[in-house]
Structures are given as structure tokens and as C-alpha cells.
Design an enzyme around this catalytic site. Structure first.
Site, PDB file in Angstrom:
ATOM      1  N   TYR A 282       0.815  -1.225   0.000  1.00  0.00           N
ATOM      2  CA  TYR A 282       0.000   0.000   0.000  1.00  0.00           C
ATOM      3  C   TYR A 282       0.843   1.268   0.000  1.00  0.00           C
ATOM      4  CZ  TYR A 282      -4.792  -1.635   1.132  1.00  0.00           C
ATOM      5  OH  TYR A 282      -6.047  -2.166   1.112  1.00  0.00           O
ATOM      6  N   GLU A 283       0.287   2.319  -0.610  1.00  0.00           N
ATOM      7  CA  GLU A 283       0.793   3.700  -0.485  1.00  0.00           C
ATOM      8  C   GLU A 283       2.270   3.828  -0.838  1.00  0.00           C
ATOM      9  OE1 GLU A 283      -1.597   5.420  -0.298  1.00  0.00           O
ATOM     10  OE2 GLU A 283      -3.072   4.213   0.750  1.00  0.00           O
ATOM     11  N   GLY A 284       2.695   3.172  -1.903  1.00  0.00           N
ATOM     12  CA  GLY A 284       4.104   3.148  -2.277  1.00  0.00           C
ATOM     13  C   GLY A 284       4.761   1.978  -1.600  1.00  0.00           C
TER      14      GLY A 284
END
Length: 596
Positions: free
Chosen positions: A437-439
């Protein structure tokens, strides 16, 4: 599956390690310990009674996609309605928008507890606060008036729409288009994938933040703009109208988080409004993205706590084999596995990672409050620098430990952990996506080393190491000497790795990718050691007055320094590995599987 909010550990971290009340007051936030504890008790009661019982049920049922929209598992909406009625969605939103006006720190505690109770359910709420903050920081007054009170109340939820089918982290490749309309709005067309909570039946509208390109925009990330696009039309009086050209084309079938809708979203001439400036969408979105990265670490903390609670309970009850030495009970045919040294190693590893992450994440949230509310320019600058440096650690290091903790939870349960009946395998399935997630965590490691350390010549890192070194120098009690020595040893390792990488990364572009993950792990161990040393200092200072809960924190601090922190020796060596060895073309097959 049960979840008991860890109030004693939460209070220890908040009140005794980071000093929440005096720290917030010094930043200009008027709050007292009684108010903080009332918030803890309130969210703990809701999490345990209403949200946790839906966790296993939601995992088994999953979400249902229909052409009319996504249906969440049974009970999710009723729990959400109670959550919204209690004012929890906007607990740290501004009072002028109908929020609770509480510190961001308490917002994080709320997120931890609902994630521990039910991470799939929590995801429907998790991005709304980020959308609120992004719009409050960047949007026009008209947009703020339309959306902020509804997000703060929980009447509407929010998402961020970045990823497209042909590009993930490389946002410079996105192709979603935004065409201006005559009335100042924009027409958004494109497809976004992997959108958490992109569609659901919990609220009557969903607020999407969408990255898109305007006509004649520059290529790459410099040509990205940000738009706020509601799922349903918003009428002049603020009520919800018909479809706004936003459609959920399907939901993903996933390894875990089955109760959370991960959606493919199609925008067909959807009407949106610009947020911030044209071609400046990515800086505006980073207000939300950085919060989401810390939030992902917070979710890992919550899931880890639930896994550790199940593990400890099972280890106390499961009788198997005879315990060694004096721990053996002659009256029993077998002893609890809790008394087996290797099981204790796993249990203590879980507890040490959880406790360390909790103190770290709370302290990081406190820096956000300092940056937002303090009148001290130096304090604001310091908080900003530390937040920039350590956000990648909060995301990557903590989520990797979440996978470790939940995997140990399965291992402690043995065969019972591998089957679905006990529920502990769900924790691992739910936690495993968090490093993505999220990078991804590799991206976070590159960000830490490349941008946050090499990018400023090590200035931010020096601020951290000098802070920790000053603290270590103050540990003069003989009982605290091992902690001071451990911090100095790892501090020297971090300095050695940083000095070498500052010299070599600018000269060899492969060195960044070769060393970044090991460097991030090294700094992560160092930061967690700092917080465990602070916990130890608190308990030693209490002497005989320390409670059993406090003495347990000292025991965990000793375990961390004795058993887990020595991993930094190998991490230092890994920061020095050869790019040539890693990238040797002979190391991988040159033919396809079919050819072989």
C-alpha cells in the site's frame, strides 16, 4: 476472534513515554489527561462491542459487487452509523467544520483501535481524514464549504484515486484527462484501479480525489493536476443528486481484507473541481499521501496487536510437551507452551515490535500536532524535518514488522494457526498487503535514503542521531547503561553507513537501489531502540513504585536490546553489499520457463 483494546499499553505510551498532555500543551493545544482518557475509553468500547464482532464474519462474507454498486458485509453499515453518530470520523477535524477539534495524536489512537478490531471495516473510514486535510490545505473556499463538514461528520467518505491499469507508482505515466467546462468545473475521464473503498453502501456519497491531466499539460509528474470528484452529483443546497459519471466496474478478489472493497473506478465525463493549482496536483496530494503512509503503519500496529493477543491467549491454554526445568508442573500431563523458550521468543518478539511501534507512531503523530499548532518557529521546523525523515520508516519498517508479527502468530498456533477456524491466519492475510500500500516498501526505502538523507546531505538524519545521542548520554544510572551503550553502538553504525552512502550514491546510481532497504531497516531498528530506551528510563525512574504493567515494559525493553537490536550488525554489512554482485546478469536465467 476477539480484540481487547490495549488501554494499559496505550496509556503508558501516551502519558509516560511521550508525555502527551504536557507536550500538546507546550504546542499550544489545550487538553488534559482526563479528556485524553475519555477518548480512549470511548473508542475502545465501540471497537470492542460493535466493530470487532464483524471481523471474521466480514472476512467470510466479503463484499458483493452489483451494477448498482457495492454491498458491504452484514452489520458494517450499522456499525458505521454508530461510529458516525459518536463523532469519531472527525475527532481531529476543526470545530468550525463540525469536528471534535482534538489533536491528530488522538485521531491516530482511534485509527489503531478500529484497525485492531476490524481492518476491513476500518479501511472505509481511513482515507476520509486524509481527504479532509488535503482539501482544507489546498481547496477553494467553495470546495471547502461543500465537502469539509460532510467529511468531518462522516456523512460522506473519501478516497484517493491515483493508480491506473498501465501504471502504479510511476504516476508520471497516468492518462486520465480533465477538460475544462464553461462554468469553472472540469470533466474527468479515465480509469483508476485498486481504489480502497471506491464504492460502498455506508454513505450516500463518496468524495474521490483524482489525479488527471489537463489539455496541453507537461509530460511526467509536472503535468498532473488534482480534482475533487463526488460519486453522486452535489446539488446547490448540498444535497445528493443523481450519478456524476462515476462507476465501479468491479471489485478485486484478494488474499485478505475481504470485507473491504478494492475497486476499479471508471470516470466518464464526471464533473469535478480543481484542487490547488493546475499541474501542481502531486504536491497537493502528498498532504494526503504522507498521512496515508503513516496511517498504513497504524493499521499494521492494530492488526499486530490483535494477532499478539490471540497468540498469548493460545500459548497460555495450549498444553503440549513438558516445560524445561522449574517451569514443569508434575501434576499436568503436559505444560502450557508459554513455558517453552522458543514460544516465549516469538511472543516477546511480537510484544517488542508492537510496543516499540506504538511509542514511535504516537510520537510521530505528536510532531504533526506541533507542526500544526505551535507558535514556536524552531519547534515547527524541527517537527517538519523529523516527519519528512521518518514517514518512510513509519510506513515501511512498521508494516514489515506487522507481517513478521502476524506470521509469528500463525507459528505460535502451530497447525491450528494454518486453518481458518482459529482466525489467526486472517491476520497474516490482512497484514500482507500493507507493505504494498501507499508506495511499496522498496519505494519508501528509496525515498528515505535518496531524498531524505542523500538529498539534504544527511542534515535531517543528523538531527535525529544527535537527538538520540543526547538522550543516551543522559542515561547515567547503572541499570540503564546497557541501553545507553546499545544506542551508541547502533548510532555509530548508522553514522558509518550514512557517511559511506553520502559519498557513493551520487557517484553510482545502482548503489541507492542496492543499499536502500538495508539502510531503512538499520534506521528503523535505531528509532525503535530509542523509544524502548525511553520506556526503560521511565520505569527505572519509578523504582519500587512501578506497577506490573510498567515492569513489563522494562522487561520488553531488555528483550529488544538483547535479542532484536543485534540484527543491526548484519544490516550494516548489507548496506555495504556490491551493486555489481546484485546486478550480475549471470545471476538470473536468460531463458523463459518454457525454453528451459
Amino acid at each position: 476472534m476477539t480484540y481487547v483494546p490495549p488501554l494499559a499499553d496505550t496509556r503508558f505510551a501516551l502519558h509516560e513515554v511521550i508525555g502527551a498532555e504536557p507536550s500538546l500543551r507546550s504546542a499550544g493545544i489545550d487538553i488534559d489527561r482526563e479528556t485524553i482518557d475519555e477518548v480512549l475509553e470511548g473508542i475502545a468500547g465501540l471497537a470492542a462491542a460493535e466493530i470487532a464482532p464483524l471481523n471474521a464474519k466480514g472476512d467470510a462474507e466479503g463484499v458483493t459487487w452489483t451494477p448498482e454498486g457495492v454491498r458491504t458485509p452484514a452489520g458494517f453499515k450499522a456499525a458505521y452509523d454508530k461510529y458516525a453518530a459518536g463523532g469519531w470520523p472527525g475527532i481531529d477535524a476543526l470545530e468550525e467544520h463540525g469536528g471534535g477539534g482534538m489533536p491528530h495524536l488522538l485521531g491516530m489512537v482511534v485509527k489503531e483501535m478500529i484497525a485492531g478490531a476490524n481492518p476491513s471495516w476500518a479501511l472505509y473510514t481511513s482515507l476520509s481524514a486524509g481527504v479532509y486535510r488535503c482539501l482544507n490545505a489546498n481547496a477553494s473556499d467553495e470546495v471547502k464549504d461543500t465537502y469539509l463538514t460532510r467529511l468531518a461528520s462522516g456523512q460522506w467518505t473519501g478516497t484517493m484515486c491515483l493508480t491506473e491499469p498501465h501504471c502504479g507508482t510511476d504516476l508520471g505515466m497516468l492518462t486520465t484527462r480533465a477538460v475544462p467546462n464553461d462554468d469553472g468545473t472540469w470533466s474527468i475521464t479515465g480509469t483508476k484501479i485498486f481504489i480502497s473503498s471506491g464504492d460502498h453502501d455506508l454513505t450516500d456519497n463518496i468524495v474521490h480525489l483524482v489525479l488527471a491531466r489537463v489539455p496541453d499539460a507537461p509530460s511526467g509528474v509536472r503535468g498532473i493536476s488534482l480534482f475533487v470528484v463526488p460519486r453522486q452529483q452535489v446539488l446547490e443546497d448540498g444535497s445528493v443528486g443523481g450519478s456524476n459519471g462515476v462507476t465501479c466496474d468491479g471489485v478485486e478478489s484478494k488474499m485478505g481484507l475481504h470485507g473491504s472493497a478494492t475497486c476499479t473506478m471508471r470516470f466518464e465525463g464526471a464533473v469535478g473541481r480543481l484542487v490547488g493549482e493546475v499541474n501542481r496536483g502531486l504536491p497537493a496530494m502528498f498532504v494526503m499521501m504522507n498521512g496515508a503512509r503513516v496511517g498504513t503503519g497504524t493499521m499494521a500496529l492494530g492488526i499486530s496487536e490483535a494477532s499478539a493477543q490471540a497468540s498469548l491467549g493460545y500459548a497460555r491454554e495450549r498444553l503440549q510437551s513438558k516445560a524445561p526445568g522449574a517451569l514443569r508442573d508434575p501434576s499436568l500431563p503436559a505444560d502450557p507452551i508459554l513455558h517453552q523458550p522458543d514460544v516465549r521468543r516469538m511472543l516477546l518478539t511480537q510484544q517488542a515490535w508492537i510496543g516499540g511501534a506504538r511509542m514511535f507512531l504516537y510520537w510521530l503523530a505528536l510532531q504533526t500536532d506541533v507542526r500544526r499548532a505551535s507558535a514556536d518557529t524552531a519547534a515547527i521546523e524541527r517537527a517538519d524535518e523529523l516527519l519528512a525523515l521518518l514517514t518512510p520508516i513509519a510506513k515501511a519498517f512498521v508494516t514489515d514488522r506487522g507481517v513478521d508479527v502476524t506470521s509469528l502468530g500463525m507459528q505460535i498456533h502451530g497447525g491450528a494457526g494454518y486453518i481458518t477456524e482459529t482466525g489467526v491466519e486472517q491476520h497474516l492475510r490482512d497484514a500482507r498487503v500493507l507493505p504494498i500500500y501507499e508506495g511499496t516498501n522498496g519505494v519508501q526505502a528509496h525515498d528515505l535514503l535518496g531524498r531524505k538523507v542523500v538529498g539534504d546531505g544527511g542534515a535531517r538524519l543528523k538531527l535525529l542521531t544527535e537527538t538520540i545521542q543526547t538522550f543516551a548520554d543522559g542515561l547515567t544510572s547503572p541499570e540503564l547503561t546497557p541501553f545507553a551503550e546499545g544506542l551508541r553502538t547502533v548510532g555509530h553504525q548508522v553514522d558509518e553507513a550514512t557517511t559511506e552512502l553520502l559519498a557513493e550514491v551520487p557517484q553510482d546510481e545502482l548503489r541507492l537501489g542496492t543499499s536502500a532497504v538495508a539502510y531503512q531497516e538499520l534506521v528503523g531498528h535505531y528509532v525503535i531502540a530509542w523509544f524502548w530506551a525511553q520506556a526503560a528510563a521511565v520505569v527505572v525512574g519509578l523504582g519500587d513504585a512501578a506497577s506490573p504493567t510498567q515492569r513489563r515494559q522494562l522487561a520488553l525493553a531488555r528483550f529488544y536490546f538483547d535479542t532484536l537490536l543485534p540484527a543491526t550488525d548484519s544490516l550494516l554489512a548489507r548496506t555495504q553489499t556490491s551493486p555489481q554482485v546484485l546486478m550480475d546478469p549471470a545471476a538470473l536465467p536468460t531463458t523463459t520457463t518454457k525454453e528451459r
